[in-house]
Design an enzyme around this catalytic site. Structure first.
Site, PDB file in Angstrom:
ATOM      1  N   SER A  49     -20.683 -47.325 126.203  1.00 18.29           N
ATOM      2  CA  SER A  49     -20.904 -46.047 126.891  1.00 18.29           C
ATOM      3  C   SER A  49     -22.065 -46.069 127.879  1.00 18.29           C
ATOM      4  CB  SER A  49     -21.164 -44.939 125.871  1.00 18.29           C
ATOM      5  OG  SER A  49     -20.005 -44.698 125.131  1.00 18.29           O
ATOM      6  N   LYS A 101     -21.321 -45.528 131.387  1.00 18.37           N
ATOM      7  CA  LYS A 101     -21.065 -44.190 131.924  1.00 18.37           C
ATOM      8  C   LYS A 101     -22.167 -43.733 132.884  1.00 18.37           C
ATOM      9  CE  LYS A 101     -18.578 -43.010 127.703  1.00 18.37           C
ATOM     10  NZ  LYS A 101     -18.616 -42.311 126.402  1.00 18.37           N
ATOM     11  N   TYR A 151     -11.177 -47.254 132.517  1.00 18.67           N
ATOM     12  CA  TYR A 151     -12.199 -46.785 131.567  1.00 18.67           C
ATOM     13  C   TYR A 151     -12.445 -47.815 130.452  1.00 18.67           C
ATOM     14  CZ  TYR A 151     -14.293 -44.019 127.807  1.00 18.67           C
ATOM     15  OH  TYR A 151     -15.105 -43.571 126.794  1.00 18.67           O
ATOM     16  N   TYR A 155     -24.957 -38.290 122.493  1.00 22.33           N
ATOM     17  CA  TYR A 155     -23.983 -37.525 121.742  1.00 22.33           C
ATOM     18  C   TYR A 155     -24.683 -36.407 120.986  1.00 22.33           C
ATOM     19  CZ  TYR A 155     -21.707 -41.948 122.733  1.00 22.33           C
ATOM     20  OH  TYR A 155     -21.235 -43.059 123.347  1.00 22.33           O
ATOM     21  N   VAL A 173     -22.043 -47.790 121.758  1.00 25.79           N
ATOM     22  CA  VAL A 173     -21.682 -48.113 120.384  1.00 25.79           C
ATOM     23  C   VAL A 173     -21.837 -49.615 120.105  1.00 25.79           C
ATOM     24  CG1 VAL A 173     -19.211 -48.520 120.691  1.00 25.79           C
ATOM     25  CG2 VAL A 173     -20.014 -47.387 118.632  1.00 25.79           C
TER      26      VAL A 173
END
Lengths: 312, 312, 312, 312
Positions: free
Chosen positions: D67, D70, D194, D246, D264
């Protein structure tokens, strides 16, 4: 077709079977008055539309009817303000536990149905309707005594006081609705009446008697007295079927196949439309908060009598 | 008691009344094949357990049965794997729109009941069960032809293709369940079968014929053939009553008082247990996605025939 | 690098610009005391860590600080019970409106952070902590007077009374938490204190003065007095940044780039860590309930002074 | 004030301390490629705005950035379509787990921010924007190689293939957004890109190098090259602070006090605006899915260097 089974035999058999079962669920413990009830108790009374009464077990022991009272306050409120009631409460199953507040936020304070706590509080508010709590409560109690044909029915004040002392969730629900202007009366007026009518104590015999009008198109089959219009009796039965057992309503319809309403005191009122009014009581509850043996007994009764509304 | 009304007269009267009404709801427009259906169409067929057929309006025009197919895939899946089906789908009303994904997150991928989209996809997956989509679909279609007693029933491939092209929400639901291991087969296998069985085209006459076993304890009243065990027929009816109309299920139970299942094509299958199988069709939908005139027609029918399961 | 801009010039310029804007948001109307505030009012005061004070507009007009008081009750509660506070309230942004009750149900009565209403009520309960409401409120008021260096700061009793009369949603939140044992004191004790500390009236000058310790590692830069440990001052700033503007907290961080806390009275306290304490006031609110011009003024200030914590 | 600590000494000390800790969290196991990573690995690299590099532990071992990618796709998408990006994704913390679909239903397919999975898929869709997946992916990879100043950076195809094979939840999220027309491209195009950009492998050294522009107002401090406008760099930092971890974003802001983004795979990129770019890696995760030791190491680093954006 086999010959029609004898109602008293069926009721006695079921009461015997239930007495012997070990699985009894968990008695509610959130107030001491409920916690100290005998977990072994079991009662069952069936009154058919011809007036025959079949009783088994502890059929004359009074217990706290709790949410079953919501059937009768709904009846009373519909009698008073008719379909205007549906402006403040819906008629759809909730898909949530009985005391959920999530649905209220999504639907701006309108409870999904009259049998979740929020909905029953909204119905009670319609009965209070500008009167003093004492008067409103008197009206409810007299109505219960009248339809149960028994002026000795009382409110258990110790239960009511305990509920009022510990019912923070219900206070939250009521204030939440009040913030959306769904309640007309002072919150403590409405809640006071609500906590007290849930604390009415009745036996299976009294409860089955009180339910007769729902099995007989709104009319007391003994006296012919019209309690509600036939259309309304049908519709109350429909709401009992879809919403009467919280998040276990689908399961109850699936297994028992009758409209019913349970209470956390372990009682269930079930209606076989056109046939009979039924009250069962066993204090141990299942995971959804409905009487464990009560549901099993009703499943057996419907099966043996061929009373399921879904085909016989 | 007034004399029993004549079924054909009642059906003809209702069809006439419906034809004249101006309020017809909104025809579904999300795929062109549904959008171009005649909004004025109305059909009604009732088949009683003695085999009498009463028809009114466009009773032989085929329409897309859409979600009504879920009643039959549920029947088929229960016949195949029995109560193991309930490991992957619940039996409670959802309290949410038909395509909601919120409930799936809260309950870890287990749909609340077989009639919301997610639940019907899970049921379809149980039918696919290791087979090729074509075989599974053939099984479903042959079952429909068999119970409707009409081998001409077909899938409308244009509808199926449109659904598949635009059904992103259903693809989302299926993948979401797959992420919780609730589906066994490749997602596109199961969805392919799902989109196709929803695209089956049937007339009211065919649909009412297909539903007879639910009105007759699981047995075809004409041939005596057992389609499902009596217990299962009752229970399918119970699920239809509590969950058959999405977030309007309570309203349908309240007004019509019969188990029923609606489809976005404007059809409704309703069951009067022990009495009759009923199919109605009018393409305009109400806010909950159920046929607007279909519901009104059924309400009139139940009332005039005294068929409400909640008291007559 | 351009030379450092002159703080008073920047503040005066911004006050002038804001005075001329027509877009002013909507003044809160849920109680009459807030509704009648002059929508044209605008004040801005900046106090840097060297003690320089720059003021513009209505810098000495008192207004209802409302939720800004939550920063100070958080400070006081942390000083009293330290990190034990975090057993009853979280530190995560809520992703929901300020008065949502949904999150409370999902997380069993523990509010997500000290700045949503439920969280601030839980913090207030920690301050009450067995005392009488009057004493707890006295403690809070004296703390405000002390850090603002102004014993004339008062509670607006009319505002407090109005809030108490209409605050059903907050009564619901408090009772809901009480049902999960998250509150220790009687609900009306805690709510009484909560409604009153939200009704404290302060001017921008008083508010900026009170916030100095957060810009200076927990210490009053004028007197050297330690209000909270440096670590705690940093952490209060962090919570202001992530949670200080309800469901507009991300937007505020994105545009202004400073920790801040807004109130429905139109005030915002913002902190430029190591640099300055800032108070702005303009009663018109945006859709998220934060001061419309207040946010715009702070965005301009941060930009011209190069004070964004995200890079200068 | 104590003298400024030596950066390399601090980094080495922290790496030593982390190596000795027993509490390491849980390595992600949902794909075999992540599950087999050495749980004992720990790397830390800090590059300050003067170009000093301090490295400790496994600073040159590549790991799956997941992530963290991102942050870079957000940068690229903002460079391409500017603020139009915010029409399809919000900027508010979500108050929900990273892969929640509930929020999407409530907000009609618009993800709350670019760092939850749904939001990052929407951002990726903006990059694909009519191109073939291969081209879009090439653009992303070249951008990473450019800002990390290292053409050897690669995508781990085995990781990408595993993600694609098991990523049913992400397929659900993408199709759900597609059903609301939030995605422009075919779902499998966007998801392909993605899954692959999340599978980019980088070392702490490469990652800290790539992050320099965020610590330096959008500009590569070594070359002076402008990667994004200063305003945008600040705003990306703001989103990292409020949404980067998160449902542990508040906790990270509270304890570490720096903008950061975790993956992660156990990596975290953190930015000390105006001061340094930091990459840390330790594969064991905490309950919120963020690197357990990574967060602890960053907390120690910020404290010793006095780099918290909330006061030093």
């Amino acid at each position: 077709m086999s010959p029609a089974p004898d109602l008293q035999t069926v009721v006695s058999d079921i009461a015997d079977e239930m007495r012997q079962r070990r699985d009894r669920g968990q008695v509610a413990t959130y107030i001491p008055e409920l916690a100290r009830v005998d977990a072994q108790a079991f009662g069952l009374v069936v009154i058919d539309n011809d007036g025959n009464v079949a009783a088994g077990g502890d059929s004359d022991t009074p217990f706290s009817i709790q949410s079953i009272s919501k059937v009768f306050t709904l009846t009373l409120a519909l009698g008073r303000i008719g379909d205007r009631l549906w402006r403040r409460v819906g008629r759809e199953p909730s898909g949530s536990p009985f005391n959920s507040i999530v649905q209220l936020e999504r639907e701006r304070g309108i409870p999904r149905n009259p049998f979740i706590n929020a909905g029953a509080i909204a119905v009670t508010d319609a009965i209070v309707s500008g009167h003093q709590p004492r008067e409103a409560l008197g009206d409810i109690l007299r109505f219960m005594q009248f339809i149960a044909d028994d002026p000795s029915i009382m409110i258990d004040d110790a239960v009511a006081a305990s509920e009022q002392r510990t019912g923070f969730r219900n206070v939250a629900l009521a204030n939440y609705m009040k913030s959306f202007d769904v309640l007309d009366n002072p919150v403590d007026f409405t809640l006071g009446v609500y906590f007290h009518h849930c604390a009415i104590a009745m036996s299976c015999r009294q409860l089955a008697t009180a339910g007769r009008f729902l099995a007989h198109l709104g009319r007391n089959p003994a006296t012919g007295h019209l309690v509600v219009q036939p259309e309304r009796a049908r519709r109350i039965n429909a709401i009992m079927l879809t919403c009467g057992h919280y998040d276990g309503s689908g399961e109850f319809a699936y297994r028992v196949g009758l409209p019913g309403k349970s209470g956390v005191g372990g009682g269930i009122l079930a209606i076989a439309p056109g046939k009979a009014s039924i009250a069962v009581w066993s204090p141990g509850l299942d995971d959804n908060g409905n009487s464990h043996l009560g549901r099993i007994a009703l499943e057996a009764l419907t099966k043996r009598m061929g009373w399921s509304i879904f085909g016989a």
